[in-house]
Scaffold this motif. Structure first.
Motif, PDB file in Angstrom:
ATOM      1  N   ARG A 230       0.844  -1.184   0.000  1.00  0.00           N
ATOM      2  CA  ARG A 230       0.000   0.000   0.000  1.00  0.00           C
ATOM      3  C   ARG A 230       0.880   1.234   0.000  1.00  0.00           C
ATOM      4  N   ILE A 262      -1.668 -10.478   3.610  1.00  0.00           N
ATOM      5  CA  ILE A 262      -2.096  -9.205   4.190  1.00  0.00           C
ATOM      6  C   ILE A 262      -1.354  -8.822   5.464  1.00  0.00           C
ATOM      7  N   THR A 266      -1.159  -4.731   7.655  1.00  0.00           N
ATOM      8  CA  THR A 266      -2.323  -4.477   8.500  1.00  0.00           C
ATOM      9  C   THR A 266      -2.010  -4.784   9.957  1.00  0.00           C
ATOM     10  N   ARG A 267      -2.731  -4.082  10.833  1.00  0.00           N
ATOM     11  CA  ARG A 267      -2.614  -4.372  12.268  1.00  0.00           C
ATOM     12  C   ARG A 267      -3.465  -5.575  12.659  1.00  0.00           C
ATOM     13  N   LEU A 368     -10.216  -4.212   4.508  1.00  0.00           N
ATOM     14  CA  LEU A 368      -9.041  -4.025   5.352  1.00  0.00           C
ATOM     15  C   LEU A 368      -9.192  -2.691   6.081  1.00  0.00           C
ATOM     16  N   GLU A 370      -7.213  -0.511   7.164  1.00  0.00           N
ATOM     17  CA  GLU A 370      -6.306   0.544   6.700  1.00  0.00           C
ATOM     18  C   GLU A 370      -6.583   0.999   5.268  1.00  0.00           C
ATOM     19  N   ASP A 371      -7.386   0.234   4.525  1.00  0.00           N
ATOM     20  CA  ASP A 371      -7.582   0.558   3.104  1.00  0.00           C
ATOM     21  C   ASP A 371      -8.879  -0.089   2.632  1.00  0.00           C
ATOM     22  N   ASP A 414     -12.204  -7.622  11.908  1.00  0.00           N
ATOM     23  CA  ASP A 414     -11.564  -7.254  13.170  1.00  0.00           C
ATOM     24  C   ASP A 414     -12.252  -7.875  14.395  1.00  0.00           C
TER      25      ASP A 414
END
Length: 416
Positions: A230, A262, A266-267, A368, A370-371, A414
């Motif tokens: 990303r 991924i 990503t967190r 996701l 974040e995106d 999540d």
């Protein structure tokens, strides 16, 4: 290197990626599917061929928690975990225990029921549009029980299915023998589910569904994506050959390999592992099987296919890297011979596949964090074929910015 750009890229050419590609191309999107192996060459190649729309009871449940200790004592039984893998699996098992609590069970059943209803509606409609209805068999399934105690232990689950409007018939004696001649007399009862469906051969079915998507413009590229990236320009895939591929939307449908793609960006830490399934496919003519037989207490099924007879199932929680243990396939085949005394067991082909499994028996569906241009659709466990068209519909809804066809809050990425 400069990145090739597409409208939508789907990573993964298993049945979920294929169904998603079909529904997106039907909606007019330009779709590229990327997979390192080919169309339905991994887990979707050797599955048990069932549309298990009535299978609404999560694996994570108090019932399984009671059975698991006994099963784990048998390394070749319905559920196996190699001792060397236990430390790595511990976080998954902790989440499985939490999902098995009675307070969570009702929500899981409700989410699974809604997903299955959508799955049946979407798959049957997609099959008709693709012109492959002849590949779907409507023979029902027969679950078999060796004792009254075993049979009675299933009744609460059948009551839940009855509440969900699922038809079934408990059978004994002559009716049991009529539904499947040649059974061992050890079986005292069975449950026939007339709405259960199977496909004539799972890889052939998936390839036929892909042909439908391809006719509408979907493109397949055989290549290996090594990771998601990303930047300010949006998401891209880093390919194993050093190139990059960009898209307005990237959809990760890579099954058991999805989190490897991924995790670097990503967190999220999604507890994805594998229900490693084993089977043996016997040549045609080995037994006159009328429909799929389910041996729930032993964790496997026998399915009639156009290419022969498939004996397989069970669960080995073991990730992607451990070597296969084909003694598990041999054990199931030996049991099948005792259950169907007339079964010819020579000449079979053994196989092992990685079913992508999440602790609460529900898939991941959503963006996701974040995106929002990266969508996730994976983790269907042993229900990938069954739920594939529902996954495709829900992912297509998200691409279009529409309210999803059902509430997918229970499947949010999540939730763990």
């Amino acid at each position: 290197m400069n990145a090739a750009t597409s409208d939508i890229i789907i990573v993964g050419a298993g049945i979920v990626g294929i169904a998603t590609a079909a529904l997106l191309t039907e909606a007019g999107h330009t779709v590229t599917v990327i997979d390192r192996s080919g169309i339905a060459e991994q887990t979707s190649k050797g599955n048990a061929a069932a549309f298990a729309f009535s299978d609404i009871m999560p694996l994570a449940s108090p019932k399984i928690m009671m059975k698991a200790p006994k099963w784990l004592l048998d390394p070749l039984g319905p559920l196996s975990i190699r001792p060397s893998y236990l430390p790595r699996l511990a976080p998954w098992l902790w989440q499985f225990w939490k999902a098995s609590q009675p307070s969570r069970l009702e929500a899981s059943i409700a989410a699974q029921t809604a997903l299955m209803r959508l799955a049946e509606t979407e798959m049957m409609a997609l099959v008709e549009r693709a012109g492959i209805a002849h590949m779907v068999r409507h023979d029902g399934s027969l679950e078999l029980h060796e004792s009254e105690t075993e049979f009675k232990a299933t009744l609460s689950g059948w009551r839940r299915r009855e509440q969900a409007g699922i038809a079934f018939e408990h059978v004994r004696g002559a009716r049991l023998a009529e539904l499947q001649p040649g059974l061992s007399p050890r079986f005292v009862a069975g449950t026939f589910v007339p709405g259960w469906k199977t496909v004539s051969e799972p890889q052939h079915f998936a390839q036929a569904l892909w042909a439908h998507a391809e006719r509408l413009g979907a493109v397949f590229i055989k290549a290996e994506a090594s990771g998601l990236e990303r930047d300010s320009s949006g998401p891209s895939l880093r390919m194993a050959d050093g190139t990059n591929r960009r898209a307005k939307t990237i959809i990760i449908c890579a099954g058991a390999w999805s989190t490897r793609l991924i995790n670097p960006v990503t967190r999220l830490r999604i507890p994805l592992d594998t229900e490693r399934g084993y089977n043996t496919t016997l040549p045609p003519g080995t037994f006159d099987l009328k429909r799929q037989l389910i041996f729930g207490n032993h964790g496997f099924v026998i399915t009639p296919l156009e290419t022969g007879l498939r004996v397989g199932g069970a669960v080995e929680l073991g990730g992607l890297d451990l070597p296969p243990n084909y003694e598990r396939a041999k054990t199931m085949l030996g049991k099948a011979k005792s259950f169907l005394p007339g079964l010819e067991t020579s000449g079979g082909t053994e196989w092992m596949g990685f079913r992508p499994s999440l602790p609460d028996s529900l898939p991941v569906i959503g963006a996701l964090p974040e995106d929002r241009s990266v969508l996730l659709g994976f983790g269907n466990g042993h229900l990938g074929l069954t739920q594939s068209a529902a996954m495709g519909r829900l992912l297509a809804d998200l691409v279009a910015g529409k309210q999803p066809s059902i509430d997918i809050a229970a499947c949010r990425p999540d939730r763990f």
